[in-house]
Write a protein that holds these residues in place. Sequence first.
Motif, mmCIF file in Angstrom:
data_model
loop_
_atom_site.group_PDB
_atom_site.id
_atom_site.type_symbol
_atom_site.label_atom_id
_atom_site.label_comp_id
_atom_site.label_asym_id
_atom_site.label_seq_id
_atom_site.Cartn_x
_atom_site.Cartn_y
_atom_site.Cartn_z
ATOM 1 N N GLU A 92 0.806 -1.222 0.000
ATOM 2 C CA GLU A 92 0.000 0.000 0.000
ATOM 3 C C GLU A 92 0.838 1.270 0.000
ATOM 4 O O GLU A 92 0.460 2.258 -0.638
ATOM 5 C CB GLU A 92 -0.948 -0.011 1.205
ATOM 6 N N VAL A 93 1.978 1.266 0.708
ATOM 7 C CA VAL A 93 2.765 2.504 0.809
ATOM 8 C C VAL A 93 4.265 2.281 0.598
ATOM 9 O O VAL A 93 5.051 3.220 0.726
ATOM 10 C CB VAL A 93 2.531 3.200 2.177
ATOM 11 N N ASP A 94 4.694 1.044 0.322
ATOM 12 C CA ASP A 94 6.102 0.726 0.036
ATOM 13 C C ASP A 94 7.020 1.048 1.216
ATOM 14 O O ASP A 94 8.155 1.489 1.037
ATOM 15 C CB ASP A 94 6.574 1.473 -1.211
ATOM 16 N N VAL A 95 6.512 0.812 2.422
ATOM 17 C CA VAL A 95 7.310 1.009 3.641
ATOM 18 C C VAL A 95 7.679 -0.352 4.211
ATOM 19 O O VAL A 95 6.833 -1.252 4.280
ATOM 20 C CB VAL A 95 6.535 1.839 4.690
ATOM 21 N N THR A 96 8.949 -0.500 4.613
ATOM 22 C CA THR A 96 9.439 -1.730 5.221
ATOM 23 C C THR A 96 9.389 -1.616 6.730
ATOM 24 O O THR A 96 9.680 -0.547 7.289
ATOM 25 C CB THR A 96 10.876 -2.017 4.760
ATOM 26 N N LEU A 97 9.041 -2.699 7.403
ATOM 27 C CA LEU A 97 8.895 -2.696 8.859
ATOM 28 C C LEU A 97 10.031 -3.484 9.514
ATOM 29 O O LEU A 97 10.505 -4.477 8.971
ATOM 30 C CB LEU A 97 7.551 -3.309 9.262
ATOM 31 N N SER A 98 10.411 -3.044 10.721
ATOM 32 C CA SER A 98 11.473 -3.735 11.451
ATOM 33 C C SER A 98 10.975 -4.455 12.688
ATOM 34 O O SER A 98 11.625 -5.360 13.185
ATOM 35 C CB SER A 98 12.561 -2.732 11.879
ATOM 36 N N GLU A 99 9.810 -4.076 13.182
ATOM 37 C CA GLU A 99 9.313 -4.622 14.447
ATOM 38 C C GLU A 99 7.794 -4.583 14.442
ATOM 39 O O GLU A 99 7.192 -3.605 13.975
ATOM 40 C CB GLU A 99 9.862 -3.801 15.619
ATOM 41 N N VAL A 100 7.167 -5.635 14.952
ATOM 42 C CA VAL A 100 5.711 -5.721 15.004
ATOM 43 C C VAL A 100 5.304 -6.190 16.396
ATOM 44 O O VAL A 100 5.912 -7.110 16.942
ATOM 45 C CB VAL A 100 5.165 -6.697 13.945
ATOM 46 N N ALA A 101 4.286 -5.556 16.992
ATOM 47 C CA ALA A 101 3.816 -5.935 18.326
ATOM 48 C C ALA A 101 2.290 -5.978 18.335
ATOM 49 O O ALA A 101 1.620 -5.096 17.774
ATOM 50 C CB ALA A 101 4.323 -4.953 19.383
ATOM 51 N N TYR A 102 1.751 -6.992 18.992
ATOM 52 C CA TYR A 102 0.299 -7.146 19.077
ATOM 53 C C TYR A 102 -0.324 -6.072 19.958
ATOM 54 O O TYR A 102 0.229 -5.695 21.003
ATOM 55 C CB TYR A 102 -0.036 -8.532 19.636
ATOM 56 N N PHE A 103 -1.500 -5.575 19.553
ATOM 57 C CA PHE A 103 -2.204 -4.529 20.300
ATOM 58 C C PHE A 103 -3.530 -5.024 20.867
ATOM 59 O O PHE A 103 -3.835 -4.840 22.029
ATOM 60 C CB PHE A 103 -2.448 -3.328 19.382
ATOM 61 N N GLY A 104 -4.346 -5.655 20.054
ATOM 62 C CA GLY A 104 -5.669 -6.114 20.486
ATOM 63 C C GLY A 104 -6.503 -6.463 19.272
ATOM 64 O O GLY A 104 -6.073 -6.285 18.128
ATOM 65 N N SER A 105 -7.715 -6.960 19.509
ATOM 66 C CA SER A 105 -8.579 -7.344 18.390
ATOM 67 C C SER A 105 -10.001 -6.883 18.650
ATOM 68 O O SER A 105 -10.360 -6.512 19.771
ATOM 69 C CB SER A 105 -8.531 -8.861 18.172
ATOM 70 N N GLN A 106 -10.799 -6.938 17.584
ATOM 71 C CA GLN A 106 -12.181 -6.484 17.685
ATOM 72 C C GLN A 106 -13.023 -7.150 16.605
ATOM 73 O O GLN A 106 -12.652 -7.136 15.427
ATOM 74 C CB GLN A 106 -12.262 -4.962 17.494
ATOM 75 N N PRO A 107 -14.150 -7.779 16.967
ATOM 76 C CA PRO A 107 -15.055 -8.265 15.931
ATOM 77 C C PRO A 107 -15.615 -7.086 15.145
ATOM 78 O O PRO A 107 -15.931 -6.042 15.715
ATOM 79 C CB PRO A 107 -16.154 -8.984 16.727
ATOM 80 N N TRP A 108 -15.729 -7.262 13.855
ATOM 81 C CA TRP A 108 -16.176 -6.174 12.983
ATOM 82 C C TRP A 108 -17.168 -6.765 11.982
ATOM 83 O O TRP A 108 -16.789 -7.236 10.918
ATOM 84 C CB TRP A 108 -14.963 -5.557 12.280
ATOM 85 N N PRO A 109 -18.442 -6.791 12.324
ATOM 86 C CA PRO A 109 -19.439 -7.527 11.525
ATOM 87 C C PRO A 109 -19.877 -6.784 10.271
ATOM 88 O O PRO A 109 -21.056 -6.518 10.062
ATOM 89 C CB PRO A 109 -20.589 -7.699 12.519
ATOM 90 N N PHE A 110 -18.899 -6.476 9.398
ATOM 91 C CA PHE A 110 -19.209 -5.770 8.140
ATOM 92 C C PHE A 110 -18.551 -6.486 6.966
ATOM 93 O O PHE A 110 -17.683 -5.924 6.289
ATOM 94 C CB PHE A 110 -18.756 -4.312 8.230
ATOM 95 N N PRO A 111 -18.942 -7.715 6.612
ATOM 96 C CA PRO A 111 -20.019 -8.432 7.293
ATOM 97 C C PRO A 111 -19.560 -9.404 8.385
ATOM 98 O O PRO A 111 -20.334 -9.775 9.239
ATOM 99 C CB PRO A 111 -20.675 -9.208 6.156
ATOM 100 N N ARG A 112 -18.268 -9.861 8.359
ATOM 101 C CA ARG A 112 -17.900 -10.923 9.287
ATOM 102 C C ARG A 112 -16.398 -10.911 9.571
ATOM 103 O O ARG A 112 -15.750 -11.948 9.634
ATOM 104 C CB ARG A 112 -18.302 -12.283 8.705
ATOM 105 N N SER A 113 -15.830 -9.742 9.728
ATOM 106 C CA SER A 113 -14.391 -9.637 9.929
ATOM 107 C C SER A 113 -14.006 -9.712 11.399
ATOM 108 O O SER A 113 -14.809 -9.412 12.286
ATOM 109 C CB SER A 113 -13.863 -8.315 9.349
ATOM 110 N N LEU A 114 -12.766 -10.106 11.633
ATOM 111 C CA LEU A 114 -12.111 -9.948 12.926
ATOM 112 C C LEU A 114 -10.911 -9.060 12.685
ATOM 113 O O LEU A 114 -9.974 -9.437 11.984
ATOM 114 C CB LEU A 114 -11.671 -11.301 13.494
#
Length: 287
Positions: free
Chosen positions: A202-224
């Motif tokens: 999407e933006v051609d940016v490379t990442l060095s580190e990833v950390a979990y934040f949280g989750s949320q059900p998103w029923p549009f129509p059935r995403s998590l």
Amino acid sequence: MIHWALASDLDRVDHHRRSTSWVAGLWRSEDAKLLKLDAESRFTTNAGGSKLRMTKPFVEFDDQRHRLLGLLDGIPIFAVEALTEGEVHDLREVGFQLSDNERDIAATAAALTHWHRNEPLCAKCGGATRVINGGFARHCETCNADHFPRTDPAVIVAVVDDADRILLGSQNGWGNRVSVLAGFVEIGESLEQAIHREIAEEVDVTLSEVAYFGSQPWPFPRSLMVGFAARAATSAICVDNEEIAYADWYTRDELTRKLDAGELGLPGRSSIASRLIQAWRDGELPL
């Protein structure tokens, strides 16, 4: 802020719901409650949408239409797609106003009714299916296959650089609204792999580190929606001009100034995108 990290009080009674007679008995309980949803899976609320508007079931139980969401403090909660009266809203609009329990009910009801409406036939043989398990499954009467509601995982990521700026982007048709970047997890990917791929695409940016934040059900129509924070290894941006039309880095002061001037808008308060941005503004991202 909305959080989905604690255990839900909505008991989905997985083993008991397999008995149609048991579910029917709950429907006839004096304290049973019914939430109505319209053909777009919007649920009934009070005026202003600060509370779900549920009624007592008053018709005969129909195991093909009435879905048992679960028990809340022992009270049976059902959902049905039916003609609605008064206000209807979706989780995007009013989720931030609802209680934790009402958000659980609304998200489950919206996703479940959408699934039944759009997937009435067997995915294996195309035969007719009937509702079983109180609404949480469908059984094919031709090939005997059982089908269950799907959840489609998507990652949503607050990317920050070494200067602690946040990367926000906008899609065509969003006007001046910006948000953190997101995308669906593709088959064969881990969540982390999806993050690296989506940000690169999407933006051609490379990442060095990833950390979990949280989750949320998103029923549009059935995403998590699965939220992460990520550290950028590169800062040059090249948008794909397909999913993302615009993206830039913002300091806290820059973002606040543009918000106050009406030059930018942010996601609604019901979304995990809003939580991620606010966590960054408060210096609380897990990086």
